[in-house]
Design a protein around this motif. Structure first.
Motif, PDB file in Angstrom:
ATOM      1  N   GLY A 100       0.699  -0.999   0.270  1.00 24.85           N
ATOM      2  CA  GLY A 100       0.373  -0.229  -0.170  1.00 24.85           C
ATOM      3  C   GLY A 100       0.926   0.873  -0.264  1.00 24.85           C
ATOM      4  O   GLY A 100       0.555   2.207  -0.127  1.00 24.85           O
ATOM      5  N   LEU A 101       1.847   0.889   0.352  1.00 28.92           N
ATOM      6  CA  LEU A 101       2.941   2.233   1.034  1.00 28.92           C
ATOM      7  C   LEU A 101       3.709   2.758  -0.847  1.00 28.92           C
ATOM      8  O   LEU A 101       3.728   3.693  -0.810  1.00 28.92           O
ATOM      9  CB  LEU A 101       3.547   2.226   1.927  1.00 28.92           C
ATOM     10  N   HIS A 102       3.517   1.822  -0.843  1.00 29.91           N
ATOM     11  CA  HIS A 102       4.751   1.563  -2.110  1.00 29.91           C
ATOM     12  C   HIS A 102       3.383   2.237  -3.197  1.00 29.91           C
ATOM     13  O   HIS A 102       4.349   2.980  -4.157  1.00 29.91           O
ATOM     14  CB  HIS A 102       4.711   0.526  -2.935  1.00 29.91           C
ATOM     15  N   LEU A 103       2.711   1.649  -3.415  1.00 24.17           N
ATOM     16  CA  LEU A 103       1.669   2.627  -4.914  1.00 24.17           C
ATOM     17  C   LEU A 103       1.569   4.089  -4.193  1.00 24.17           C
ATOM     18  O   LEU A 103       0.891   4.204  -5.210  1.00 24.17           O
ATOM     19  CB  LEU A 103      -0.068   1.445  -4.440  1.00 24.17           C
ATOM     20  N   GLN A 104       1.299   3.886  -3.386  1.00 22.54           N
ATOM     21  CA  GLN A 104       1.059   5.578  -2.938  1.00 22.54           C
ATOM     22  C   GLN A 104       2.252   6.474  -3.185  1.00 22.54           C
ATOM     23  O   GLN A 104       2.279   7.560  -3.287  1.00 22.54           O
ATOM     24  CB  GLN A 104       1.676   6.168  -1.412  1.00 22.54           C
ATOM     25  N   SER A 105       3.832   5.322  -3.520  1.00 19.94           N
ATOM     26  CA  SER A 105       4.953   6.485  -3.916  1.00 19.94           C
ATOM     27  C   SER A 105       4.503   6.447  -5.780  1.00 19.94           C
ATOM     28  O   SER A 105       5.207   6.969  -6.505  1.00 19.94           O
ATOM     29  CB  SER A 105       5.625   5.620  -3.936  1.00 19.94           C
ATOM     30  N   ILE A 106       3.737   6.127  -6.338  1.00 25.70           N
ATOM     31  CA  ILE A 106       3.226   5.574  -7.739  1.00 25.70           C
ATOM     32  C   ILE A 106       2.399   6.158  -8.376  1.00 25.70           C
ATOM     33  O   ILE A 106       2.201   7.177  -9.635  1.00 25.70           O
ATOM     34  CB  ILE A 106       3.279   3.975  -8.021  1.00 25.70           C
ATOM     35  N   TYR A 107       0.991   5.996  -7.221  1.00 28.21           N
ATOM     36  CA  TYR A 107       0.088   6.639  -7.768  1.00 28.21           C
ATOM     37  C   TYR A 107      -0.831   8.066  -7.112  1.00 28.21           C
ATOM     38  O   TYR A 107      -0.636   8.136  -6.086  1.00 28.21           O
ATOM     39  CB  TYR A 107      -0.687   5.802  -8.038  1.00 28.21           C
ATOM     40  N   SER A 108      -1.393   8.874  -8.344  1.00 30.32           N
ATOM     41  CA  SER A 108      -2.378   9.840  -7.488  1.00 30.32           C
ATOM     42  C   SER A 108      -3.713   9.568  -7.056  1.00 30.32           C
ATOM     43  O   SER A 108      -4.367  10.450  -6.077  1.00 30.32           O
ATOM     44  CB  SER A 108      -2.542  11.304  -7.928  1.00 30.32           C
ATOM     45  N   ASP A 109      -3.884   8.318  -7.738  1.00 29.58           N
ATOM     46  CA  ASP A 109      -5.921   8.035  -7.033  1.00 29.58           C
ATOM     47  C   ASP A 109      -5.767   7.108  -6.414  1.00 29.58           C
ATOM     48  O   ASP A 109      -5.238   6.203  -6.237  1.00 29.58           O
ATOM     49  CB  ASP A 109      -6.051   7.575  -9.347  1.00 29.58           C
ATOM     50  N   TYR A 120      -1.843  17.579 -12.095  1.00 27.80           N
ATOM     51  CA  TYR A 120      -2.321  17.114 -10.734  1.00 27.80           C
ATOM     52  C   TYR A 120      -4.074  17.239 -11.334  1.00 27.80           C
ATOM     53  O   TYR A 120      -5.174  16.966 -10.891  1.00 27.80           O
ATOM     54  CB  TYR A 120      -2.006  17.527 -10.309  1.00 27.80           C
ATOM     55  N   LEU A 121      -4.297  18.260 -11.909  1.00 27.43           N
ATOM     56  CA  LEU A 121      -5.502  18.232 -13.021  1.00 27.43           C
ATOM     57  C   LEU A 121      -6.344  16.579 -13.277  1.00 27.43           C
ATOM     58  O   LEU A 121      -7.061  16.270 -14.048  1.00 27.43           O
ATOM     59  CB  LEU A 121      -5.786  18.857 -13.862  1.00 27.43           C
ATOM     60  N   ASN A 122      -5.223  16.168 -13.749  1.00 27.51           N
ATOM     61  CA  ASN A 122      -4.879  14.620 -14.616  1.00 27.51           C
ATOM     62  C   ASN A 122      -5.518  13.696 -13.711  1.00 27.51           C
ATOM     63  O   ASN A 122      -4.665  12.994 -12.712  1.00 27.51           O
ATOM     64  CB  ASN A 122      -4.130  14.245 -15.767  1.00 27.51           C
ATOM     65  N   SER A 123      -6.589  13.072 -13.556  1.00 29.99           N
ATOM     66  CA  SER A 123      -7.421  12.452 -12.156  1.00 29.99           C
ATOM     67  C   SER A 123      -6.812  10.703 -11.724  1.00 29.99           C
ATOM     68  O   SER A 123      -6.055  10.467 -10.730  1.00 29.99           O
ATOM     69  CB  SER A 123      -8.713  12.533 -12.053  1.00 29.99           C
ATOM     70  N   GLU A 124      -6.100  10.575 -13.030  1.00 32.09           N
ATOM     71  CA  GLU A 124      -5.423   9.317 -13.061  1.00 32.09           C
ATOM     72  C   GLU A 124      -4.108   9.614 -12.972  1.00 32.09           C
ATOM     73  O   GLU A 124      -3.352   8.002 -13.220  1.00 32.09           O
ATOM     74  CB  GLU A 124      -5.820   8.361 -14.060  1.00 32.09           C
ATOM     75  N   LEU A 125      -3.139  10.567 -12.611  1.00 34.09           N
ATOM     76  CA  LEU A 125      -1.859  10.747 -12.849  1.00 34.09           C
ATOM     77  C   LEU A 125      -1.507   9.823 -12.184  1.00 34.09           C
ATOM     78  O   LEU A 125      -1.525   9.409 -11.337  1.00 34.09           O
ATOM     79  CB  LEU A 125      -1.623  12.229 -12.543  1.00 34.09           C
ATOM     80  N   LYS A 126      -0.149   9.496 -13.019  1.00 41.29           N
ATOM     81  CA  LYS A 126       1.276   8.955 -11.850  1.00 41.29           C
ATOM     82  C   LYS A 126       2.237   9.091 -12.199  1.00 41.29           C
ATOM     83  O   LYS A 126       2.859   9.496 -13.287  1.00 41.29           O
ATOM     84  CB  LYS A 126       0.447   6.926 -12.471  1.00 41.29           C
ATOM     85  N   VAL A 127       3.168   7.973 -11.678  1.00 39.10           N
ATOM     86  CA  VAL A 127       4.565   9.159 -11.300  1.00 39.10           C
ATOM     87  C   VAL A 127       5.418   8.469 -12.883  1.00 39.10           C
ATOM     88  O   VAL A 127       6.501   9.563 -13.143  1.00 39.10           O
ATOM     89  CB  VAL A 127       5.510   8.351  -9.830  1.00 39.10           C
ATOM     90  N   GLN A 128       4.822   7.135 -13.962  1.00 37.09           N
ATOM     91  CA  GLN A 128       5.657   7.368 -14.928  1.00 37.09           C
ATOM     92  C   GLN A 128       4.755   8.366 -15.824  1.00 37.09           C
ATOM     93  O   GLN A 128       6.104   8.996 -16.389  1.00 37.09           O
ATOM     94  CB  GLN A 128       4.874   6.117 -15.585  1.00 37.09           C
ATOM     95  N   ASP A 129       3.931   9.053 -15.686  1.00 36.33           N
ATOM     96  CA  ASP A 129       3.358  10.469 -16.566  1.00 36.33           C
ATOM     97  C   ASP A 129       4.225  11.109 -15.815  1.00 36.33           C
ATOM     98  O   ASP A 129       5.190  12.339 -17.014  1.00 36.33           O
ATOM     99  CB  ASP A 129       2.260  10.308 -16.234  1.00 36.33           C
ATOM    100  N   VAL A 130       4.954  11.520 -14.598  1.00 39.99           N
ATOM    101  CA  VAL A 130       5.007  13.363 -14.378  1.00 39.99           C
ATOM    102  C   VAL A 130       7.192  12.389 -14.902  1.00 39.99           C
ATOM    103  O   VAL A 130       7.669  13.516 -15.998  1.00 39.99           O
ATOM    104  CB  VAL A 130       6.127  13.288 -13.896  1.00 39.99           C
TER     105      VAL A 130
END
Length: 364
Positions: free
Chosen positions: A157-166, A268-278
């Motif tokens: 769960g902590l790992h996923l928080q470092s990757i996804y914003s959704d 961040y206006l993209n609701s499905e933004l993830k670290v790979q996008d950045v």
């Protein structure tokens, strides 16, 4: 019809294996998932033969009795592989536990110290203290792996928080339900054996219920796996900060770039933004973005992005062009994608519900 429903897990497992193999390349977690489906196929087949009263020999009968341990070991390795590299020694230890327990059952069954029934390990005609130790040791190993899985699910769960914003992407409830369902099956087995000894509930009925629950497990994993992409895609790479290649100057520079990027571009206006996008937008590896977010901002990617969304919501509240929108409508304009996640995240950042916050700023 009922019999077919009980054992539908076998063809369903084969279908899911074919789905994973078809969508190459096969990720490490999915290799373990294929292993679990194979275990399920054997387990259900073992029960089917047991219900039909067919003898399959000591070796394979003992393997059937050891299946619950195989289940938990493979799920443990699967959860591990979802967020980090599974070390070879962990594979060896896990394999040794499965094979060791299987060999012990074969030997004790052969010496008639125990008798392996369809879902029970019973004392044999040469029963001694070993027969009394086998079942408790089985439960102990089973519970140890349950605790290890629960620990690793929290880490995931902590790992996923470092990757996804959704918020939907960081949910690990399905894994918790998966493990909990095994505890339910274990309770059904224990209660079934006790009630069978008392002549209250036929053991055959208990076996059928276990088969039905196992088939429903397979169906659940298939639905969740395809719906969330776990069966179709590789999972995100593990983060290795020690090998990221970032110098102190590079770290500071990327932190400034990231802060400027978030402020000016507003991804961040993209609701499905993830670290790979950045990472793609800034042309750097995703693990370097994660390192800067976690160590430079002292936050997870999930918390950082939603902090920007909360600030955007606050600014939008004062935007007269958005007065025609409801609070939820403004939240969607700020990058949130659901009412529940917005309310929960906003209150965790401000200590107030959105409506309370709006009343306060109007008074001031």
């Amino acid at each position: 019809m009922l019999e077919a429903l009980i054992f539908v897990g076998v063809p369903h497992s084969l279908l899911l294996i074919a789905t994973i193999v078809y969508n190459k390349p096969i990720s490490k977690p999915n290799k373990f998932l294929i292993g679990w489906f194979v275990v399920c196929i054997y387990h259900l087949t073992f029960y089917r033969l047991g219900l039909d009263g067919k003898c399959i020999g000591n070796v394979w009968q003992s393997l059937g009795a050891a299946m619950p341990i195989f289940h938990m070991v493979i799920i443990y390795l699967y959860v591990n592989a979802l967020h980090k590299t599974v070390a070879k020694n962990k594979l060896l230890y896990s394999g040794a536990i499965c094979l060791g327990y299987w060999m012990i059952l074969i030997i004790l069954n052969f010496l008639d110290i125990i008798k392996v029934d369809v879902i029970a390990i019973l004392p044999g005609s040469n029963s001694n203290i070993l027969a009394l130790v086998v079942a408790p040791s089985f439960l102990l190993v089973f519970l140890i792996f349950v605790l290890l899985i629960v620990r690793d699910v929290k880490e995931l769960g902590l790992h996923l928080q470092s990757i996804y914003s959704d918020r939907k992407k960081i949910s690990t409830r399905w894994l918790t339900y998966w493990v909990a369902s095994f505890l339910v099956i274990s309770i059904v087995i224990i209660v079934g054996i006790l009630l069978s000894d008392l002549g209250i509930w036929p053991l055959r009925s208990a076996v059928k219920l276990v088969c039905f629950l196992l088939s429903m497990q397979i169906f659940f994993i298939g639905i969740v796996g395809i719906g969330n992409g776990y069966l179709l895609n590789n999972t995100p790479e593990s983060i290795r900060y020690q090998k990221s290649g970032l110098t102190k100057d590079g770290f500071d520079s990327l932190k400034v770039r990231l802060n400027q990027y978030l402020t000016e571009t507003k991804p961040y206006l993209n609701s499905e933004l993830k670290v790979q996008d950045v990472a793609i937008d800034l042309n750097v590896p995703s693990y370097q973005i994660s390192q800067v977010v976690n160590e430079g901002f002292n936050k997870t990617f999930f918390d950082l992005i939603n902090e920007y969304r909360v600030d955007e919501f606050k600014r939008n509240l004062n935007d007269q062009s958005l007065d025609h929108l409801s609070l939820l409508g403004i939240a969607f304009e700020s990058g949130f994608n659901s009412k529940s996640s917005f309310y929960k995240i906003f209150k965790s950042h401000t200590g107030l519900a959105p409506s309370e916050y709006k009343k306060r700023i109007k008074k001031s």
